[in-house]
Design an enzyme around this catalytic site. Structure first.
Site, PDB file in Angstrom:
ATOM      1  N   TRP A 161       2.578  -3.763  -4.091  1.00 55.90           N
ATOM      2  CA  TRP A 161       2.269  -4.810  -4.977  1.00 55.90           C
ATOM      3  C   TRP A 161       4.061  -5.072  -6.468  1.00 55.90           C
ATOM      4  CZ3 TRP A 161       6.231  -2.361  -8.132  1.00 55.90           C
ATOM      5  CH2 TRP A 161       6.965  -1.601  -7.694  1.00 55.90           C
ATOM      6  N   PRO A 186      -4.522  -6.534  -0.155  1.00 54.15           N
ATOM      7  CA  PRO A 186      -3.779  -6.714  -1.671  1.00 54.15           C
ATOM      8  C   PRO A 186      -3.263  -4.467  -1.777  1.00 54.15           C
ATOM      9  CG  PRO A 186      -5.375  -6.790  -2.711  1.00 54.15           C
ATOM     10  CD  PRO A 186      -5.943  -6.983  -1.335  1.00 54.15           C
ATOM     11  N   ALA A 187      -2.575  -4.805  -2.837  1.00 52.86           N
ATOM     12  CA  ALA A 187      -1.426  -2.742  -3.278  1.00 52.86           C
ATOM     13  C   ALA A 187      -3.083  -2.582  -4.938  1.00 52.86           C
ATOM     14  CB  ALA A 187      -0.855  -2.627  -3.726  1.00 52.86           C
ATOM     15  N   GLY A 238       6.088  -2.764   2.682  1.00 52.50           N
ATOM     16  CA  GLY A 238       6.040  -1.549   1.965  1.00 52.50           C
ATOM     17  C   GLY A 238       7.326  -0.294   2.918  1.00 52.50           C
ATOM     18  N   SER A 239       6.883   0.763   2.065  1.00 49.73           N
ATOM     19  CA  SER A 239       7.827   2.174   2.388  1.00 49.73           C
ATOM     20  C   SER A 239       8.348   2.335   3.998  1.00 49.73           C
ATOM     21  CB  SER A 239       7.550   3.115   1.618  1.00 49.73           C
ATOM     22  OG  SER A 239       6.423   3.034   1.945  1.00 49.73           O
ATOM     23  N   GLU A 260       8.182  -5.005   7.371  1.00 45.99           N
ATOM     24  CA  GLU A 260       9.332  -4.939   6.027  1.00 45.99           C
ATOM     25  C   GLU A 260       9.586  -4.210   5.211  1.00 45.99           C
ATOM     26  OE1 GLU A 260      10.993  -7.952   5.768  1.00 45.99           O
ATOM     27  OE2 GLU A 260      10.187  -8.793   7.655  1.00 45.99           O
ATOM     28  N   LEU A 261      10.385  -3.104   5.541  1.00 49.38           N
ATOM     29  CA  LEU A 261      10.476  -1.653   4.729  1.00 49.38           C
ATOM     30  C   LEU A 261      11.450  -1.401   3.909  1.00 49.38           C
ATOM     31  CD1 LEU A 261       9.892  -0.014   8.386  1.00 49.38           C
ATOM     32  CD2 LEU A 261       8.253  -0.721   6.680  1.00 49.38           C
ATOM     33  N   CYS A 294      12.778  -5.453  -3.469  1.00 48.72           N
ATOM     34  CA  CYS A 294      13.399  -4.583  -1.834  1.00 48.72           C
ATOM     35  C   CYS A 294      14.223  -5.174  -1.427  1.00 48.72           C
ATOM     36  CB  CYS A 294      12.876  -4.795  -0.512  1.00 48.72           C
ATOM     37  SG  CYS A 294      12.120  -6.819  -0.427  1.00 48.72           S
ATOM     38  N   GLU A 393      15.963   5.438  -1.701  1.00 51.29           N
ATOM     39  CA  GLU A 393      15.819   4.291  -2.990  1.00 51.29           C
ATOM     40  C   GLU A 393      15.366   4.032  -3.884  1.00 51.29           C
ATOM     41  OE1 GLU A 393      12.565   1.575  -1.097  1.00 51.29           O
ATOM     42  OE2 GLU A 393      13.140  -0.079  -1.195  1.00 51.29           O
TER      43      GLU A 393
HETATM   44  P1  NAP Z   1       4.080   1.972   0.083  1.00 51.33           P
HETATM   45  O1  NAP Z   1       3.708   3.098  -0.800  1.00 51.33           O
HETATM   46  O2  NAP Z   1       4.596   1.751   1.467  1.00 51.33           O
HETATM   47  O3  NAP Z   1       2.450   0.988   0.439  1.00 51.33           O
HETATM   48  C1  NAP Z   1       2.753  -0.317   0.255  1.00 51.33           C
HETATM   49  C2  NAP Z   1       1.060  -0.849   0.716  1.00 51.33           C
HETATM   50  O4  NAP Z   1       0.690   0.232   1.791  1.00 51.33           O
HETATM   51  C3  NAP Z   1      -0.081  -0.635  -0.246  1.00 51.33           C
HETATM   52  O5  NAP Z   1      -0.975  -1.199  -0.098  1.00 51.33           O
HETATM   53  C4  NAP Z   1      -0.043   0.953   0.134  1.00 51.33           C
HETATM   54  O6  NAP Z   1      -1.575   0.368  -0.648  1.00 51.33           O
HETATM   55  C5  NAP Z   1      -0.052   1.128   1.417  1.00 51.33           C
HETATM   56  N1  NAP Z   1      -0.535   2.283   2.286  1.00 51.33           N
HETATM   57  C6  NAP Z   1      -0.094   2.763   1.825  1.00 51.33           C
HETATM   58  N2  NAP Z   1       0.227   4.365   2.614  1.00 51.33           N
HETATM   59  C7  NAP Z   1      -0.650   2.984   3.428  1.00 51.33           C
HETATM   60  C8  NAP Z   1      -1.571   4.095   4.973  1.00 51.33           C
HETATM   61  N3  NAP Z   1      -1.326   4.985   5.755  1.00 51.33           N
HETATM   62  N4  NAP Z   1      -2.172   3.007   5.965  1.00 51.33           N
HETATM   63  C9  NAP Z   1      -2.469   1.763   5.495  1.00 51.33           C
HETATM   64  N5  NAP Z   1      -1.815   1.105   3.993  1.00 51.33           N
HETATM   65  C10 NAP Z   1      -1.111   2.649   3.294  1.00 51.33           C
HETATM   66  O7  NAP Z   1       5.146   1.368  -1.079  1.00 51.33           O
HETATM   67  P2  NAP Z   1       4.895   0.802  -2.516  1.00 51.33           P
HETATM   68  O8  NAP Z   1       5.646   2.070  -2.716  1.00 51.33           O
HETATM   69  O9  NAP Z   1       3.404   0.569  -2.742  1.00 51.33           O
HETATM   70  O10 NAP Z   1       6.278  -0.078  -2.734  1.00 51.33           O
HETATM   71  C11 NAP Z   1       7.253  -0.154  -2.385  1.00 51.33           C
HETATM   72  C12 NAP Z   1       7.901  -0.615  -0.913  1.00 51.33           C
HETATM   73  O11 NAP Z   1       7.388  -1.369  -0.420  1.00 51.33           O
HETATM   74  C13 NAP Z   1       9.271  -0.153  -1.222  1.00 51.33           C
HETATM   75  O12 NAP Z   1      10.133   0.884  -0.372  1.00 51.33           O
HETATM   76  C14 NAP Z   1      10.529  -1.518  -0.843  1.00 51.33           C
HETATM   77  O13 NAP Z   1      11.725  -1.771  -0.227  1.00 51.33           O
HETATM   78  C15 NAP Z   1       8.603  -2.010   0.082  1.00 51.33           C
HETATM   79  N6  NAP Z   1       9.473  -3.899   0.093  1.00 51.33           N
HETATM   80  C16 NAP Z   1       9.514  -3.781   1.726  1.00 51.33           C
HETATM   81  C17 NAP Z   1       9.880  -5.486   1.703  1.00 51.33           C
HETATM   82  C18 NAP Z   1      10.848  -5.479   2.785  1.00 51.33           C
HETATM   83  O14 NAP Z   1      10.588  -7.301   2.795  1.00 51.33           O
HETATM   84  N7  NAP Z   1      11.489  -5.353   3.549  1.00 51.33           N
HETATM   85  C19 NAP Z   1       9.388  -5.783   0.550  1.00 51.33           C
HETATM   86  C20 NAP Z   1       9.036  -5.174  -0.954  1.00 51.33           C
HETATM   87  C21 NAP Z   1       8.514  -3.824  -0.854  1.00 51.33           C
HETATM   88  P3  NAP Z   1      -1.859   1.960  -1.542  1.00 51.33           P
HETATM   89  O15 NAP Z   1      -1.174   2.494  -2.058  1.00 51.33           O
HETATM   90  O16 NAP Z   1      -3.181   1.910  -2.345  1.00 51.33           O
HETATM   91  O17 NAP Z   1      -2.139   3.241  -0.682  1.00 51.33           O
END
Ligand code: NAP
Length: 491
Positions: A161, A186-187, A238-239, A260-261, A294, A393
């Site tokens: 998001w 999308p989220a 994502g994470s 991309e974590l 991130c 983080e």
């Molecule tokens: P997240 O919990 O990992 O979620 C990311 C996306 O994945 C969300 O849309 C989430 O949807 C979905 N998701 C969660 N569990 C899943 C599963 N088991 N299977 C498939 N999809 C799943 O991360 P967040 O907290 O929303 O985002 C922040 C993280 O993203 C931070 O760690 C940040 O560093 C990282 N990030 C990295 C970059 C990069 O380029 N390296 C850029 C931006 C952000 P739901 O929540 O609806 O399940």
């Protein structure tokens, strides 16, 4: 759903549904999800919200259209992607306001993201025309060898998001440019920005089924991607925690994965830098999108000779940042994206305080707002490695300050983390800059540059911050397979 007093009606996107096979459709089960404005907790609108059957439909459309889309020339695909970029730019103001409403960031930041999305589409449209193969010299007289490129196949994209358009565009644009078809999710918190992007793709004339938008359960989406053999790649931002889970699952199907974590970027300031200028850049870099970035700097190593001066200036600037609804002119810091993000920030600050950190400014939810998820820009002093904030983080508007004495010491401290996404160095000394660039374990290093991301340069992490790179030629190649062709000649 009516708009609130401060919120204009949304001009774009017009749709509130899933985009599957070139049609805007309701979820099969009729599900809906409210989209909340983090600035005042109001419901902006509701969007269709799907389940497994919807994800399967979207994947099936991408599978069906892959043979025809990949058989077009890169030049034909580029026309549509460049048109998409043009339409994004035409709609930039409306798309930016929508993003601000659902995500919270101030309009100028949202607009910059929209424009970067357009640039990404344009750059990959052009670059795909240059995905050359190779003629390889033969060692046997009657053989000829070549390596040619082939799109990997159907691609599933999952994005968070915090940058709801830009992060998806880094996947969708290169995938489409080289001939892959796509299913994107999308989220749940920010579906409108991606709906807006899909409206631009539709208006640009993208053939039905080539890019499909699924909004709905993330786990069921992942199941649909993993269980369909024709989906050959999943690109996730994502994470690190969720990324690891997806990597484990990919083993059963040997799917290509781009990851991309998370990150925990050090920002390091040497004594020859202009302290006032760097303190300003550091504060702006830190509190951009509330630290929910991130590559946000999240560990500030300031040389001991300038630590006092830097701290005083940084605290003063952070204290005076204008916080408010991102739609209001002059707002520098908007709300965080949801209540649980504030709770996590508070936990980290409380833990740091309990372990001896001093709160130099902020440290709590803002008392100036009755509604909305506002957290005071926070600067912490006396920070050490016993505190969670230096190990997890943060993803929060919190700036922990540390000091250092030597280059070797700061490289060791900066690298002392499982993350390796970004790092920032401020110095005017070429030797120091070179030694730091070579010594830091980070995929992205900004030397006197707090905002390094740009479509033509590779973006991604080392260590547990990711696998592969997005953007740049690396980001294009990650959607291509290399085929080696060996030709035996007669005679
Ligand atoms: P997240 O919990 O990992 O979620 C990311 C996306 O994945 C969300 O849309 C989430 O949807 C979905 N998701 C969660 N569990 C899943 C599963 N088991 N299977 C498939 N999809 C799943 O991360 P967040 O907290 O929303 O985002 C922040 C993280 O993203 C931070 O760690 C940040 O560093 C990282 N990030 C990295 C970059 C990069 O380029 N390296 C850029 C931006 C952000 P739901 O929540 O609806 O399940």
């Amino acid at each position: 759903m009516s708009a609130t007093a401060t919120e204009p009606a949304l001009e774009f996107p017009k749709q509130r549904r899933l985009f599957i096979g070139g049609q805007w459709v309701e979820a099969i089960g009729g599900g809906h999800l409210d989209v909340i404005n983090p600035a005042d907790e109001s419901v902006i609108t509701a969007v269709a919200h799907g389940r497994r059957a919807d994800a399967d439909r979207a994947v099936a459309e991408a599978v069906k259209t892959f043979p025809t889309w990949k058989s077009l020339t890169a030049y034909d695909r580029a026309k549509i992607l460049k048109k998409t970029a043009e339409i994004i730019r035409e709609r930039a103001d409306a798309l930016a306001r929508t993003m601000t409403m659902e995500q919270g960031k101030p309009v100028p930041e949202a607009r910059a993201e929209v424009m970067q999305t357009a640039d990404t589409f344009e750059w990959f449209a052009e670059e795909a025309k240059r995905s050359y193969g190779r003629i390889i010299p033969n060692s046997v007289m009657n053989k000829r060898h070549m390596a040619i490129s082939h799109p990997v196949g159907v691609v599933g994209t999952i994005t968070p998001w915090n940058f709801p358009m830009a992060l998806a565009s880094r996947k969708i644009a290169p995938a489409l440019a080289v001939g892959c078809t796509v299913v994107s999710r999308p989220a749940d918190q920010t579906p409108l920005s991606l709906i807006g992007l899909f409206e631009c793709l539709e208006a640009a004339g993208l053939p039905a089924g080539v890019a499909n938008l699924y909004i709905g359960s993330s786990r069921e989406f992942a199941d649909a991607l993993f269980e369909e053999h024709a989906v050959r790649k999943i690109s996730f931002t994502g994470s690190t925690e969720v990324g690891k889970e997806l990597i484990r699952r990919s083993a059963d199907h040997v799917k290509r994965m781009s990851m991309e974590l998370g990150g925990h970027a050090p920002l390091i300031v040497f004594p020859d830098a202009d302290v006032a200028q760097v303190a300003q850049a550091a504060v702006i870099g830190k509190f951009r999108n509330n630290g929910q970035v991130c590559i946000s700097p999240s560990r500030f190593f300031i040389h001991e000779k300038i630590a006092k001066e830097f701290t005083e200036i940084a605290v003063e600037i952070a204290r005076n940042l204008k916080m408010g609804n991102g739609l209001d002119a002059g707002t520098q810091v908007g709300p965080m994206f949801e209540a649980k993000a504030i709770a996590k920030a508070q936990e980290l600050v409380d833990d740091a305080r309990a372990h001896g950190a001093s709160i130099l400014t902020g440290g709590c939810r803002s008392s100036k707002f009755d509604k909305g998820f506002y957290y005071e820009p926070t600067v912490l002093g006396n920070v050490d490695k016993s505190m969670r904030i230096l190990n997890e983080e943060p993803f929060a508007p919190v700036m922990p300050l540390l000091s250092f004495g030597s280059l070797e010491e700061v490289i060791a401290a900066a690298n002392n983390t499982p993350y390796g996404l970004a790092a920032y160095v401020f110095t005017n000394d070429l030797t120091t800059a070179t030694r730091m660039a070579e010594g830091l374990e980070a995929g992205i290093i900004g030397i006197n540059d707090p905002v390094p991301a740009t479509p033509q340069c590779p973006f991604g992490g080392m260590k547990e911050s990711g696998l592969g790179r997005e953007l740049g030629v690396e980001g294009l190649e990650s959607y291509l397979e290399t085929k080696y062709v060996s030709i035996g000649l007669r005679g």
